[in-house]
Structures are given as C-alpha cells and as structure tokens.
Write a protein that holds these residues in place. Structure first.
Motif, PDB file in Angstrom:
ATOM      1  N   GLY A   8       0.821  -1.215   0.000  1.00 45.70           N
ATOM      2  CA  GLY A   8       0.000   0.000   0.000  1.00 45.70           C
ATOM      3  C   GLY A   8       0.848   1.255   0.000  1.00 45.70           C
ATOM      4  N   LEU A   9       1.916   1.232   0.814  1.00 47.90           N
ATOM      5  CA  LEU A   9       2.811   2.391   0.855  1.00 47.90           C
ATOM      6  C   LEU A   9       3.554   2.562  -0.463  1.00 47.90           C
ATOM      7  CD1 LEU A   9       4.314   2.041   4.451  1.00 47.90           C
ATOM      8  CD2 LEU A   9       2.438   3.509   3.698  1.00 47.90           C
ATOM      9  N   LEU A  10       4.030   1.447  -1.018  1.00 45.92           N
ATOM     10  CA  LEU A  10       4.726   1.498  -2.308  1.00 45.92           C
ATOM     11  C   LEU A  10       3.796   2.008  -3.399  1.00 45.92           C
ATOM     12  CD1 LEU A  10       7.262   0.909  -3.966  1.00 45.92           C
ATOM     13  CD2 LEU A  10       6.372  -1.415  -4.322  1.00 45.92           C
ATOM     14  N   ARG A  11       2.534   1.544  -3.388  1.00 49.03           N
ATOM     15  CA  ARG A  11       1.545   1.988  -4.371  1.00 49.03           C
ATOM     16  C   ARG A  11       1.345   3.503  -4.300  1.00 49.03           C
ATOM     17  NH1 ARG A  11      -3.277   3.763  -4.923  1.00 49.03           N
ATOM     18  NH2 ARG A  11      -4.561   3.237  -6.696  1.00 49.03           N
ATOM     19  N   VAL A  12       1.225   4.041  -3.071  1.00 43.85           N
ATOM     20  CA  VAL A  12       1.048   5.489  -2.908  1.00 43.85           C
ATOM     21  C   VAL A  12       2.264   6.236  -3.450  1.00 43.85           C
ATOM     22  CG1 VAL A  12       0.874   7.355  -1.209  1.00 43.85           C
ATOM     23  CG2 VAL A  12      -0.591   5.348  -0.997  1.00 43.85           C
ATOM     24  N   LEU A  13       3.459   5.742  -3.183  1.00 44.17           N
ATOM     25  CA  LEU A  13       4.662   6.402  -3.691  1.00 44.17           C
ATOM     26  C   LEU A  13       4.720   6.394  -5.220  1.00 44.17           C
ATOM     27  CD1 LEU A  13       7.399   5.137  -1.200  1.00 44.17           C
ATOM     28  CD2 LEU A  13       6.539   7.472  -1.460  1.00 44.17           C
ATOM     29  N   VAL A  14       4.473   5.253  -5.819  1.00 39.45           N
ATOM     30  CA  VAL A  14       4.568   5.136  -7.275  1.00 39.45           C
ATOM     31  C   VAL A  14       3.416   5.880  -7.954  1.00 39.45           C
ATOM     32  CG1 VAL A  14       4.493   3.523  -9.221  1.00 39.45           C
ATOM     33  CG2 VAL A  14       5.867   2.988  -7.205  1.00 39.45           C
ATOM     34  N   VAL A  15       2.187   5.562  -7.542  1.00 40.06           N
ATOM     35  CA  VAL A  15       1.021   6.191  -8.170  1.00 40.06           C
ATOM     36  C   VAL A  15       1.015   7.696  -7.881  1.00 40.06           C
ATOM     37  CG1 VAL A  15      -1.510   6.294  -8.148  1.00 40.06           C
ATOM     38  CG2 VAL A  15      -0.360   4.086  -8.217  1.00 40.06           C
ATOM     39  N   GLY A  16       1.383   8.077  -6.668  1.00 46.02           N
ATOM     40  CA  GLY A  16       1.424   9.504  -6.327  1.00 46.02           C
ATOM     41  C   GLY A  16       2.395  10.273  -7.189  1.00 46.02           C
ATOM     42  N   THR A  17       3.570   9.722  -7.379  1.00 44.86           N
ATOM     43  CA  THR A  17       4.577  10.371  -8.216  1.00 44.86           C
ATOM     44  C   THR A  17       4.096  10.482  -9.661  1.00 44.86           C
ATOM     45  OG1 THR A  17       6.344   9.548  -6.800  1.00 44.86           O
ATOM     46  CG2 THR A  17       6.963  10.260  -9.009  1.00 44.86           C
ATOM     47  N   LEU A  18       3.578   9.380 -10.200  1.00 48.84           N
ATOM     48  CA  LEU A  18       3.097   9.390 -11.589  1.00 48.84           C
ATOM     49  C   LEU A  18       1.886  10.329 -11.764  1.00 48.84           C
ATOM     50  CD1 LEU A  18       3.473   5.602 -12.453  1.00 48.84           C
ATOM     51  CD2 LEU A  18       4.938   7.502 -13.196  1.00 48.84           C
ATOM     52  N   ALA A  19       0.970  10.308 -10.811  1.00 45.95           N
ATOM     53  CA  ALA A  19      -0.207  11.180 -10.898  1.00 45.95           C
ATOM     54  C   ALA A  19       0.205  12.646 -10.805  1.00 45.95           C
ATOM     55  CB  ALA A  19      -1.205  10.833  -9.799  1.00 45.95           C
ATOM     56  N   TYR A  20       1.179  12.947  -9.931  1.00 49.24           N
ATOM     57  CA  TYR A  20       1.662  14.317  -9.795  1.00 49.24           C
ATOM     58  C   TYR A  20       2.316  14.793 -11.092  1.00 49.24           C
ATOM     59  CZ  TYR A  20       4.356  18.297  -8.150  1.00 49.24           C
ATOM     60  OH  TYR A  20       4.886  19.551  -8.009  1.00 49.24           O
ATOM     61  N   VAL A  21       3.170  13.959 -11.663  1.00 49.89           N
ATOM     62  CA  VAL A  21       3.816  14.307 -12.937  1.00 49.89           C
ATOM     63  C   VAL A  21       2.766  14.526 -14.021  1.00 49.89           C
ATOM     64  CG1 VAL A  21       5.320  13.417 -14.779  1.00 49.89           C
ATOM     65  CG2 VAL A  21       6.027  13.233 -12.389  1.00 49.89           C
ATOM     66  N   ALA A  22       1.762  13.652 -14.058  1.00 57.24           N
ATOM     67  CA  ALA A  22       0.692  13.794 -15.057  1.00 57.24           C
ATOM     68  C   ALA A  22      -0.082  15.090 -14.845  1.00 57.24           C
ATOM     69  CB  ALA A  22      -0.253  12.594 -14.985  1.00 57.24           C
ATOM     70  N   LEU A  23      -0.408  15.420 -13.597  1.00 57.41           N
ATOM     71  CA  LEU A  23      -1.161  16.642 -13.317  1.00 57.41           C
ATOM     72  C   LEU A  23      -0.360  17.882 -13.711  1.00 57.41           C
ATOM     73  CD1 LEU A  23      -3.636  18.061 -12.168  1.00 57.41           C
ATOM     74  CD2 LEU A  23      -2.589  17.894  -9.902  1.00 57.41           C
ATOM     75  N   VAL A  24       0.910  17.924 -13.347  1.00 60.47           N
ATOM     76  CA  VAL A  24       1.750  19.076 -13.713  1.00 60.47           C
ATOM     77  C   VAL A  24       1.850  19.193 -15.234  1.00 60.47           C
ATOM     78  CG1 VAL A  24       4.105  19.992 -13.621  1.00 60.47           C
ATOM     79  CG2 VAL A  24       3.020  19.119 -11.546  1.00 60.47           C
ATOM     80  N   THR A  25       2.019  18.068 -15.913  1.00 59.75           N
ATOM     81  CA  THR A  25       2.102  18.072 -17.377  1.00 59.75           C
ATOM     82  C   THR A  25       0.803  18.587 -17.992  1.00 59.75           C
ATOM     83  OG1 THR A  25       3.633  16.209 -17.310  1.00 59.75           O
ATOM     84  CG2 THR A  25       2.522  16.636 -19.410  1.00 59.75           C
ATOM     85  N   ILE A  26      -0.318  18.101 -17.495  1.00 58.23           N
ATOM     86  CA  ILE A  26      -1.622  18.541 -18.010  1.00 58.23           C
ATOM     87  C   ILE A  26      -1.801  20.043 -17.788  1.00 58.23           C
ATOM     88  CG2 ILE A  26      -4.121  18.388 -17.631  1.00 58.23           C
ATOM     89  CD1 ILE A  26      -3.634  15.363 -17.001  1.00 58.23           C
ATOM     90  N   LEU A  27      -1.431  20.526 -16.596  1.00 55.40           N
ATOM     91  CA  LEU A  27      -1.571  21.957 -16.301  1.00 55.40           C
ATOM     92  C   LEU A  27      -0.646  22.804 -17.169  1.00 55.40           C
ATOM     93  CD1 LEU A  27      -1.947  21.890 -12.415  1.00 55.40           C
ATOM     94  CD2 LEU A  27      -3.727  22.315 -14.122  1.00 55.40           C
ATOM     95  N   ARG A  28       0.552  22.330 -17.427  1.00 60.71           N
ATOM     96  CA  ARG A  28       1.482  23.077 -18.291  1.00 60.71           C
ATOM     97  C   ARG A  28       0.968  23.131 -19.727  1.00 60.71           C
ATOM     98  NH1 ARG A  28       4.716  26.546 -17.358  1.00 60.71           N
ATOM     99  NH2 ARG A  28       6.295  25.810 -18.756  1.00 60.71           N
ATOM    100  N   ILE A  29       0.423  22.020 -20.209  1.00 59.46           N
ATOM    101  CA  ILE A  29      -0.119  21.978 -21.570  1.00 59.46           C
ATOM    102  C   ILE A  29      -1.334  22.892 -21.690  1.00 59.46           C
ATOM    103  CG2 ILE A  29      -1.323  20.493 -23.235  1.00 59.46           C
ATOM    104  CD1 ILE A  29       0.546  18.215 -22.268  1.00 59.46           C
ATOM    105  N   SER A  30      -2.136  22.968 -20.627  1.00 60.99           N
ATOM    106  CA  SER A  30      -3.373  23.749 -20.689  1.00 60.99           C
ATOM    107  C   SER A  30      -3.124  25.253 -20.736  1.00 60.99           C
ATOM    108  CB  SER A  30      -4.276  23.407 -19.514  1.00 60.99           C
ATOM    109  OG  SER A  30      -3.722  23.869 -18.306  1.00 60.99           O
ATOM    110  N   GLY A  31      -1.957  25.698 -20.344  1.00 65.85           N
ATOM    111  CA  GLY A  31      -1.618  27.116 -20.463  1.00 65.85           C
ATOM    112  C   GLY A  31      -1.733  27.876 -19.164  1.00 65.85           C
ATOM    113  N   LYS A  32      -1.347  29.131 -19.221  1.00 64.57           N
ATOM    114  CA  LYS A  32      -1.288  29.987 -18.041  1.00 64.57           C
ATOM    115  C   LYS A  32      -2.651  30.244 -17.431  1.00 64.57           C
ATOM    116  CE  LYS A  32       2.807  32.335 -19.690  1.00 64.57           C
ATOM    117  NZ  LYS A  32       3.361  33.562 -20.207  1.00 64.57           N
TER     118      LYS A  32
END
Length: 169
Positions: A8-32
């Motif tokens: 469970g802890l490993l899942r949170v670390l892996v999924v959390g990191t990937l979800a965070y990267v995806a969210l930042v990428t989506i926000l950067r693509i969407s513009g200012k």
C-alpha cells in the motif's frame, strides 16, 4: 488501522509520483489561464482536481489511467469553457460574475453590501490594506469577480475610472 501493508505504501509512492507528474504536465499543456487568479469556476475545477488526485492516490479501486483521464477531462472542459467565454460575450456573461461597486465617493452602498454578503468591517480591512484609513478617502471600492476587493483612492481621481465598468445592484 495505522499500517496496512508495505505494498500500500509502495503503491502510494509510485502512483502519487506518476499522478503528480501527469497533473503538472496537463496543467502546463493547458496554459497559463489554468493557473491564474481563481474565479468561482476555476476554484471548483481546482478542488475537483485535488479530489481526483486524492482518490487516485488512496483508492485501490481507481486505476492511475482513469485518474489521469479524469484530470485531463476537467482541464479540457475548463479550457473549452474559457475558450467559449473569450469568443462569445453571451457565454461569458453566463459563466462569470461582474465586478460590483460597494463604495462610491466615500459612501457605503448598503444594498450592494447585502447582495454580495460583504460587511463594512471587511471593506474597512481592504481599505486599510490599501493605505486608506477612512472610507471618505475612497473614490470607489469594487468587489471583483474573483472575490478580491479593489480600492480606488480619492487622490486617484485623475485615473480613468468609470462606473460603467462595474455593476451597481
């Protein structure tokens, strides 16, 4: 209750990191626009994004791909709404509130204060924050669509302020 499993802890670390990267990428693509001052609509989207991120992180029943798609969908819908708002004044009128005049030439506009659920104390706090110690020294105070309060000082009378730029309830 305090510890379920190492997986469970490993899942949170892996999924959390990937979800965070995806969210930042989506926000950067969407513009200012996605990261600017928040209107009510922007605030709802931001809270929903946070909720999706938390659900993806903590719920094993929601796959990472589903969470990323949900975040991308919200950002796309926000982009579509803002795109339409820029191109259609009628649509913009439906989606955004207008600024509201709450003090005019040193006088509180009590009807506007009541309609916007703003107290005189909140206005006085905004005045003091703008370096205006007395309401009589304010040419105008405007409640902006994002909830902030703008103060136009009497000394700024030469500024190009017109009452047509704000709504007087």
């Amino acid at each position: 209750m305090l510890f379920d499993s190492w997986f469970g802890l490993l899942r949170v670390l892996v999924v959390g990191t990937l979800a965070y990267v995806a969210l930042v990428t989506i926000l950067r693509i969407s513009g200012k626009r996605t990261l600017t001052k928040l209107s009510a609509f922007d605030l709802v989207v931001t809270v929903a994004l946070g909720s999706i991120l938390a659900t993806v992180l903590l719920s094993r029943s929601v796959a990472l791909a589903e969470g990323i798609l949900a975040m991308a969908l919200l950002v796309f819908l926000q982009f579509a709404i803002t795109w339409l708002s820029v191109r259609s004044p009628r649509f913009a009128y439906l989606m955004k509130s207008e600024p509201t005049l709450i003090v005019h030439q040193g006088q509180f506009l009590d009807r506007a204060l009541r309609a916007q659920r703003i107290t005189r104390d909140e206005v006085m706090e905004a005045l003091r924050g703008s370096g205006v110690p007395d309401v009589a020294q304010a040419l105008a105070v405007v409640l902006e669509p994002d909830g902030s309060i703008s103060v136009i000082k009497s000394a700024d009378r030469n500024a190009s302020f017109t009452l047509s730029s704000v709504r007087d309830p």
